[in-house]
Design a protein around this motif. Sequence first.
Motif, PDB file in Angstrom:
ATOM      1  N   UNK A  76       0.778  -1.121  -0.092  1.00  0.00           N
ATOM      2  CA  UNK A  76       0.011  -0.080  -0.051  1.00  0.00           C
ATOM      3  C   UNK A  76       0.972   1.306  -0.027  1.00  0.00           C
ATOM      4  N   UNK A  77       2.194   1.168   0.107  1.00  0.00           N
ATOM      5  CA  UNK A  77       3.089   2.373   0.222  1.00  0.00           C
ATOM      6  C   UNK A  77       3.080   3.031  -1.130  1.00  0.00           C
ATOM      7  N   UNK A  78       2.628   4.345  -1.170  1.00  0.00           N
ATOM      8  CA  UNK A  78       2.423   4.901  -2.443  1.00  0.00           C
ATOM      9  C   UNK A  78       3.780   5.068  -3.063  1.00  0.00           C
ATOM     10  N   UNK A  79       4.908   5.797  -2.272  1.00  0.00           N
ATOM     11  CA  UNK A  79       6.035   6.091  -2.807  1.00  0.00           C
ATOM     12  C   UNK A  79       6.717   4.787  -3.250  1.00  0.00           C
ATOM     13  N   UNK A  80       6.332   3.658  -2.774  1.00  0.00           N
ATOM     14  CA  UNK A  80       7.084   2.253  -3.507  1.00  0.00           C
ATOM     15  C   UNK A  80       6.401   1.880  -4.709  1.00  0.00           C
ATOM     16  N   UNK A  81       5.665   2.871  -5.217  1.00  0.00           N
ATOM     17  CA  UNK A  81       4.741   2.154  -6.393  1.00  0.00           C
ATOM     18  C   UNK A  81       5.168   3.090  -7.751  1.00  0.00           C
ATOM     19  N   UNK A  82       5.608   2.552  -8.922  1.00  0.00           N
ATOM     20  CA  UNK A  82       5.929   3.260  -9.785  1.00  0.00           C
ATOM     21  C   UNK A  82       5.410   2.799 -11.050  1.00  0.00           C
ATOM     22  N   UNK A  83       5.515   3.220 -12.346  1.00  0.00           N
ATOM     23  CA  UNK A  83       5.007   2.800 -13.353  1.00  0.00           C
ATOM     24  C   UNK A  83       6.139   2.133 -14.597  1.00  0.00           C
ATOM     25  N   UNK A 118      -1.259   5.184   2.281  1.00  0.00           N
ATOM     26  CA  UNK A 118      -1.618   6.200   1.259  1.00  0.00           C
ATOM     27  C   UNK A 118      -0.884   7.409   1.497  1.00  0.00           C
ATOM     28  N   UNK A 119       0.263   7.402   2.112  1.00  0.00           N
ATOM     29  CA  UNK A 119       1.203   8.775   2.365  1.00  0.00           C
ATOM     30  C   UNK A 119       1.778   8.921   0.880  1.00  0.00           C
TER      31      UNK A 119
END
Length: 132
Positions: A76-83, A118-119
Amino acid sequence: MDSLLIIDIPDFLVEYEADVQYGYSSERSKGNLRSVLEKASRGYCMYCYRRIVVDGIGTGHLEHAVEKDYSPKLEQCVPNIGIACSKCNLSYKKKEQQSRIISDDEIQIFEEGNCKLNCTVPCSRYLRKRKN
């Protein structure tokens, strides 16, 4: 004279909006995240710079930099997700995966932190995981 090809790949600086929900837990928050990441990457894979948005249609995958299987918080860690393009996400990522294993102690330290889901700003515990 030899020809030289120089590719200038810009940093992917994501500008999250304060009143928008980003995340990996619902289709709506995933859609918001996909949209902001496609905009930040200018429609290219964050790894190989292959085109992932063609004629307004996005083909990129939401990709977890640190494997989401280690922790529900990492998922769920938003900074951990890229495209990323499908090739980078599904093929290249698997190479040398065993060398990137995170120990149970490191996972526990991360899990015990005050991580807000969701930070949009990476916390020090996440940055330590990503560096490892």
